[in-house]
Design a protein around this motif. Structure first.
Motif, PDB file in Angstrom:
ATOM      1  N   GLU C 168       0.852  -1.199   0.000  1.00 53.68           N
ATOM      2  CA  GLU C 168       0.000   0.000   0.000  1.00 53.68           C
ATOM      3  C   GLU C 168       0.882   1.241   0.000  1.00 53.68           C
ATOM      4  OE1 GLU C 168      -2.842   0.291   3.201  1.00 53.68           O
ATOM      5  OE2 GLU C 168      -3.217  -1.854   3.112  1.00 53.68           O
ATOM      6  N   PHE C 169       1.907   1.209   0.831  1.00 56.33           N
ATOM      7  CA  PHE C 169       2.834   2.339   0.915  1.00 56.33           C
ATOM      8  C   PHE C 169       3.480   2.576  -0.456  1.00 56.33           C
ATOM      9  CE2 PHE C 169       7.224   3.823   2.211  1.00 56.33           C
ATOM     10  CZ  PHE C 169       6.844   5.111   2.512  1.00 56.33           C
ATOM     11  N   CYS C 170       3.874   1.491  -1.095  1.00 53.94           N
ATOM     12  CA  CYS C 170       4.488   1.586  -2.421  1.00 53.94           C
ATOM     13  C   CYS C 170       3.523   2.230  -3.419  1.00 53.94           C
ATOM     14  CB  CYS C 170       4.895   0.180  -2.870  1.00 53.94           C
ATOM     15  SG  CYS C 170       5.688   0.106  -4.476  1.00 53.94           S
ATOM     16  N   GLY C 171       2.294   1.773  -3.423  1.00 61.16           N
ATOM     17  CA  GLY C 171       1.307   2.292  -4.369  1.00 61.16           C
ATOM     18  C   GLY C 171       0.997   3.762  -4.136  1.00 61.16           C
ATOM     19  N   MET C 172       0.833   4.132  -2.874  1.00 62.25           N
ATOM     20  CA  MET C 172       0.484   5.522  -2.565  1.00 62.25           C
ATOM     21  C   MET C 172       1.669   6.454  -2.781  1.00 62.25           C
ATOM     22  SD  MET C 172      -2.690   5.437  -2.077  1.00 62.25           S
ATOM     23  CE  MET C 172      -3.085   7.085  -1.475  1.00 62.25           C
ATOM     24  N   MET C 173       2.889   5.925  -2.591  1.00 62.29           N
ATOM     25  CA  MET C 173       4.079   6.731  -2.879  1.00 62.29           C
ATOM     26  C   MET C 173       4.155   7.043  -4.381  1.00 62.29           C
ATOM     27  SD  MET C 173       5.882   7.535  -0.192  1.00 62.29           S
ATOM     28  CE  MET C 173       7.606   7.790  -0.623  1.00 62.29           C
ATOM     29  N   ALA C 174       3.810   6.040  -5.194  1.00 61.62           N
ATOM     30  CA  ALA C 174       3.840   6.264  -6.642  1.00 61.62           C
ATOM     31  C   ALA C 174       2.808   7.321  -7.035  1.00 61.62           C
ATOM     32  CB  ALA C 174       3.586   4.949  -7.380  1.00 61.62           C
ATOM     33  N   ILE C 175       1.649   7.267  -6.415  1.00 66.07           N
ATOM     34  CA  ILE C 175       0.608   8.273  -6.697  1.00 66.07           C
ATOM     35  C   ILE C 175       1.106   9.659  -6.290  1.00 66.07           C
ATOM     36  CG2 ILE C 175      -1.684   9.087  -5.962  1.00 66.07           C
ATOM     37  CD1 ILE C 175      -2.553   6.111  -5.944  1.00 66.07           C
ATOM     38  N   ARG C 176       1.715   9.734  -5.120  1.00 60.32           N
ATOM     39  CA  ARG C 176       2.231  11.016  -4.646  1.00 60.32           C
ATOM     40  C   ARG C 176       3.324  11.535  -5.598  1.00 60.32           C
ATOM     41  NH1 ARG C 176       2.794  14.404   0.427  1.00 60.32           N
ATOM     42  NH2 ARG C 176       4.221  15.912  -0.448  1.00 60.32           N
ATOM     43  N   ALA C 177       4.205  10.632  -6.025  1.00 59.13           N
ATOM     44  CA  ALA C 177       5.295  11.034  -6.916  1.00 59.13           C
ATOM     45  C   ALA C 177       4.741  11.542  -8.243  1.00 59.13           C
ATOM     46  CB  ALA C 177       6.242   9.856  -7.145  1.00 59.13           C
TER      47      ALA C 177
END
Lengths: 447, 121, 524
Positions: C168-177
């Motif tokens: 989840e952290f990985c996915g949301m980090m990509a969205i933020r990036a």
């Protein structure tokens, strides 16, 4: 399909009980646009024999550590694991249990976690430990966030000798938080630069010992300097066997100790799963801010001793957006492997094992530094050290692999564009005098 | 001395310009056995509605909100070692903080005992 | 033993103090064997490993040799074996019986997976070995990535996340990036349904977002009107579990995806419940941008008493460029290589999740499982999982109270209305199941349903097993309603321990063993 118990007769009877004519009627909420006709374009089912044949062929393309003189470390280490460990972790009751949310039927897992927490605390010289993190790097990242919460400050200083993957993982976790991470130059052999970087807003300093180049650091001066400014000291280790021989983080003044437990019980596994060790001082402020699961002692309705997961209000399933971390799963089975191996070793075993590692590394250092053009960089080390070679280490490692020696990690693989001629080499109890002789000879041959 | 209540189940008893704040027996009952109370530092200034404490049971954590503006002048240190006081005597020994009021008129917007009882009924 | 005037012991019996029964001399009762802590059994001299004697001739430790002892007790091998085997017998396990934890997908763990994971070519290789010596390992990661992308209908995957929450952290980090890279730095609000797993809001906050909760509608799904009202130009995205935590498929998912995209946000799908649709529905066709896959749920890598997990995260084309390092790729000549630094990557990786490449030990198991099933077997997995949950729902809906009307997907959700006025709570009901030899279902989750009981049988339970299980639950529900609350309130009585005092554990935390006071004095 061998894992699916229903016959078509069963399925038909069950659909009848449910009151639908076909399985498709249970999927009618799926939008038409996403409904697939037929199968997804992947191979269809295979027997055990077929799968085993295909995957064994894939495994055979790799050179296993046990097949060659092997000297790779840099965050993961080849150690011998007693056969008892793997047998016990394959007990159904350990392997196929869930997180111990129902303590009355999970005392096996809970007591082993309690024992694990105690062993980790003892080994690191800290007061308490949690029930494990994913690995050393994520434990390190979480420790920095915890230190920021405890001190209510937002600057972290990482020594350049911390494993670069740990630094990157920490920076990634902190990226969109208010915690700022700075890193000192990895080339510096001492910790003066780290001490100089401690300011009034520093939440924590993060120092690895032995560090990624195998250098050992005395944390006492840095602890004193940090504590004077109200900052916490996070001690990191990637080789937990070292703690059997060198002074513990707790004894050197660390407030939080984190590291990789892979060396004990877990095995190489190409990088995971591993087990992150996370320990800290017994201070209510600290414990309330710890990430991850904690097992605690209590009594049951009859007054008999038992164990439960406790202080769960820190965790995401209760605290949601205010949790100390989003972590849910820990590294359960790996922590079990760790605690079983540590129980087999005990005080006598872990100290002996550590000394054997060190002595093997001393012999390897002698043999390799005797090769012409090779220079030993470290003054002190545990079971890993760095060599300066007369040509790029990445090429040397490839050349060594061609002659059947897995000869370490080029530092440039961890620090792109830097330390081109430096090679990080590890030795453990698994290396024989013959391995060392073969390595020295091969190194001479490829230089 | 008068006692007033908020919709979020805090009580506030005023004595001069100082008010004592805690959570109600109803709230303590809903939470179950309180195991930890996180209190603010003395000297902190609060605006009405600010989250100033957290009260935890085994399976729940609740924020506690300031019923009025003011400055924290005392906290109940006993709760650190004996969080059970919140269950045993929520309106007495289980108090959380004392606040020096900045605007006594804010009390008028809070419920009296009868209104609060009706609110929780 | 001191006795008070009522004749009760005022002090716990020795056995009880260390976890044993008080009514036997040994503290054991037949096969229920008391087992003390290793710190009470072992000592510093015992060792269960034979090691050569060190020469002890020299050290190059720079004066940092450990002073003082560690205090770690050891045990010989037979004692170690007994200690852990005895402890293991105090655990419930999927190999012992139905483990109907909703949202956890406790399915059979095939032992072929264990065998493959232990091949030295996979288990005994180092993540930093030269690429030429680990081509098979890179290939395995590549093949698993291909299966995951194909099953989900997505274009990229990050293999390194170590568990679901890490994914989840990985996915949301990509969205933020992606948002930051597009200058959308005002988009900081993430919509999360009330029924979501706790990891969702915790993750959003970890990525610097704020959380805005969306209520559920009467059918247990996202309230579309409330959702639409919350859209705006500060919305970064939505985190949605599908099928959701009520065990229901979000019928409006395509519309949700379209609306969030139109609003300039991204769609994170929590893939915890992928088992319900694997092989039958590709989440990419539903419009998702990122989704983690719990290999330890859908693809049957063992839960191990709480991990390790593995949470590879798939991405749509919109987010593919932000996949973190490291990842494997195949060269034109067919060799596999590892991209391990941002500088080597074609895209803009947002960072690194952890040291090394991910949970290889879980990758080998998951690929073994997938190859065994194939596309046809996986489709059958989803169908049988959904069939089993609906069968339970159908068999119990007359005695227990389903939280929502209609069919469910892979898990059946009940509330506690059927226990109203019985004096029995959801917790008591669950504990009574322990006495009947079953692990309880997930309790009190999702939060949107009062006294929730979430039952996920998975596809590996037989019809006969489900018949027996539902007969037991039916009888328990009837017993509760017939005024038989007493058996519930004391339950469990047939487990290795009775109910444990969790309040005491939290009020006075004891998180480790400490030597008894008199031993400390003796040592001084």
């Amino acid at each position: 399909m061998r894992y699916l118990p229903h016959t078509d007769t069963d399925r038909k009877a069950m659909l009848e009980t449910i009151g639908v004519a076909s399985i498709d009627e249970l999927f009618t909420d799926v939008p038409d646009a996403a409904r697939l006709d037929g199968l997804i374009d992947l191979p269809t089912k295979q027997s055990e024999l077929q799968v085993e044949r295909a995957l064994s062929a894939m495994a055979a393309k790799n050179v296993a550590a046990g097949q060659a003189p092997f000297f790779v470390g840099a965050g993961a280490y080849k150690h011998h694991i007693p056969a008892t460990v793997d047998h016990l972790i394959q007990r159904s009751e350990f392997l196929t249990a869930y997180t111990p949310y129902q303590p009355e039927i999970s005392q096996g897992t809970l007591q082993t976690l309690f024992e694990f927490q105690t062993q980790v605390a003892l080994l690191t010289g800290m007061d308490v430990a949690n029930a494990s993190m994913y690995d050393g790097s994520t434990a390190c990242a979480e420790a920095i966030m915890m230190a920021a919460r405890v001190t209510r400050r937002n600057k972290a200083v990482m020594a350049g000798g911390v494993h670069p993957h740990y630094i990157e993982a920490s920076k990634t976790l902190a990226k969109y938080s208010d915690v700022e991470i700075s890193v000192t130059d990895p080339a510096a052999s001492g910790l003066d630069e780290v001490i100089a970087a401690i300011g009034d807003e520093t939440a924590c300093i993060v120092v690895q010992t032995p560090d990624v180049f195998g250098r050992l650091h005395d944390l006492r001066a840095i602890s004193e300097a940090a504590h004077e400014k109200g900052a916490l000291v996070i001690a990191v280790f990637t080789e937990c066997v070292a703690l059997g021989l060198v002074e513990s983080p707790g004894a050197m003044g660390a407030d939080i100790a984190v590291g990789e437990g892979q060396s004990i019980g877990v095995g190489l596994n190409f990088g995971g799963p591993y087990v992150g060790l996370f320990a800290c001082k017994d201070d209510r402020r600290f414990i309330r801010q710890m990430p991850g699961r904690l097992a605690g002692e209590t009594v049951d309705a009859d007054g008999r001793r038992g164990y439960v997961l406790t202080l769960s209000t820190r965790e995401q399933h209760i605290r949601r957006d205010k949790a100390t971390s989003n972590i849910c799963t820990n590294s359960g089975l790996c922590s079990l492997a760790w605690t079983i191996h540590m129980t087999l070793l005990g005080e006598k075993g872990i100290t002996t094992l550590a000394r054997l590692n060190h002595e093997t590394a001393c012999e390897l250092a002698d043999a390799l530094s005797a090769v012409e053009g090779v220079e030993l960089v470290n003054e002190a080390f545990f079971n890993e050290f760095t060599l300066k070679l007369p040509r790029p280490a990445a090429q040397v490692v490839d050349d060594l692999a061609r002659v059947g020696v897995i000869g370490g990690v080029p530092a440039s693989r961890l620090f792109p564009g830097r330390f081109e001629n430096y090679l990080i080499v590890a030795a453990t109890e698994t290396n024989t005098p013959e391995d060392i002789a073969v390595f020295a000879k091969a190194l001479k041959g490829v230089l | 001395m008068t006692t007033r209540y908020t919709e979020d189940h805090e009580w506030i008893t005023v004595d001069g310009d100082t008010a004592t704040v805690g959570i109600t027996a109803y709230a303590a009952g809903q939470l179950g056995d309180v195991v930890f109370v996180e209190l603010p530092e003395v000297g902190k200034t609060l605006s009405k509605g600010d989250e100033f404490a957290v009260v935890e049971s085994v399976k729940a954590a609740s924020e506690v909100y300031a019923p009025v503006d003011g400055e924290i002048v005392a906290i109940n240190d006993d709760l650190e070692g004996e969080p059970a006081k919140v269950n045993e005597d929520p309106a007495g020994a289980g108090w959380f903080v004392k606040i020096k009021l900045s605007d006594a008129a804010q009390l008028d917007g809070l419920m009296d005992e009868a209104a609060y009882n009706a609110h929780t009924a | 033993m001191g006795m008070n005037t009522q004749g009760r012991p005022t002090r716990m019996a020795e056995n009880a103090a260390t976890g044993g029964y008080a009514d036997t001399v040994s503290g054991s009762r037949g096969l229920e064997q008391a087992e003390p802590l290793i710190f009470e059994r072992g000592n510093l001299e015992h060792c269960g490993v034979d090691l050569p004697e060190p020469k002890g001739t020299r050290t190059r430790l720079g004066g940092l040799e450990r002073q003082g002892q560690i205090g770690l007790p050891g045990l010989a091998e037979p004692e170690t074996m007994r200690h852990y085997v005895r402890l293991s017998r105090k655990n419930y396990a999927i190999d012992l019986g139905l483990y109907p934890l909703g949202s956890c997908t406790m399915k059979h763990n095939p032992r072929l997976n264990e065998k493959i994971a232990r091949l030295p070519g996979f288990a005994d290789i180092h993540p930093m070995q030269p690429a030429s010596t680990v081509q098979g390992a890179y290939q395995l990661m590549g093949e698993l990535a291909h299966w995951l992308m194909t099953l989900t209908g997505t274009t990229a995957v990050a293999m390194s996340p170590k568990a679901g929450a890490h994914g989840e952290f990985c996915g949301m980090m990509a969205i933020r990036a992606k948002l930051d890279s597009d200058g959308q730095t005002h988009r900081r609000r993430v919509l999360v349904p009330e029924s979501a797993h706790g990891t969702n809001p915790a993750t959003a906050v970890q990525c610097g977002f704020t959380v805005d909760e969306i209520p559920a509608d009467k059918t247990g799904r996202v309230d579309m009107e409330a959702f639409k009202a919350k859209l705006g130009d500060d919305v970064a995205g939505i985190m949605l579990t599908n099928p959701n935590t009520c065990g229901l498929f979000e019928r409006d998912i395509r519309e949700i995806a379209d609306l969030i995209h139109e609003a300039g946000g991204y769609f994170y799908c929590d893939g915890a419940n992928f088992n319900a649709i694997v092989g039958r529905v590709r989440p990419g066709d539903l419009g998702i941008d990122a989704m983690h896959i719990n290999l330890h749920k859908t693809f049957s890598t063992p839960h191990g008493g709480g991990g390790p997990g593995s949470g590879p995260t798939v991405f749509s084309a919109a987010l593919a460029a932000y996949v973190p390092v490291p990842y494997v790729q195949q060269t034109e000549k067919g060799a596999w290589e590892l991209v391990e630094h941002a500088g080597q990557a074609a895209g803009e990786p947002f960072g690194r999740m952890a040291a090394f490449h991910g949970q290889m030990g879980m990758f080998t198991r998951a690929l073994t499982y997938m190859m065994s099933h194939g596309s046809d077997g996986l489709k059958q997995v989803a169908e049988d999982a959904v069939l089993n949950a609906n069968y339970i729902l159908a068999r119990l809906k007359h005695v227990m109270t389903p939280a929502y009307e209609g069919h469910c997907m892979h898990e059946a959700l009940f509330d506690d209305r059927f226990l109203k006025d019985t004096g029995v709570s959801t917790l008591d009901f669950a504990k009574a199941m322990i006495d009947e030899g079953y692990h309880p279902m997930t309790m009190y989750f999702p939060l949107v349903v009062h006294g929730a009981m979430l039952i996920e049988p998975t596809e590996t339970e037989s019809k006969g097993g489900l018949d027996r299980f539902t007969e037991v639950l039916e009888a328990l529900a009837e017993a509760a309603r017939a005024g038989g609350k007493d058996r519930f309130l004391v339950a469990p009585v047939h487990a290795p321990t009775k109910r444990l005092d969790e309040t005491r554990a939290a009020r006075q935390p004891v998180l480790r063993w400490s030597p008894p006071a008199n031993e400390l004095e003796a040592a001084e």
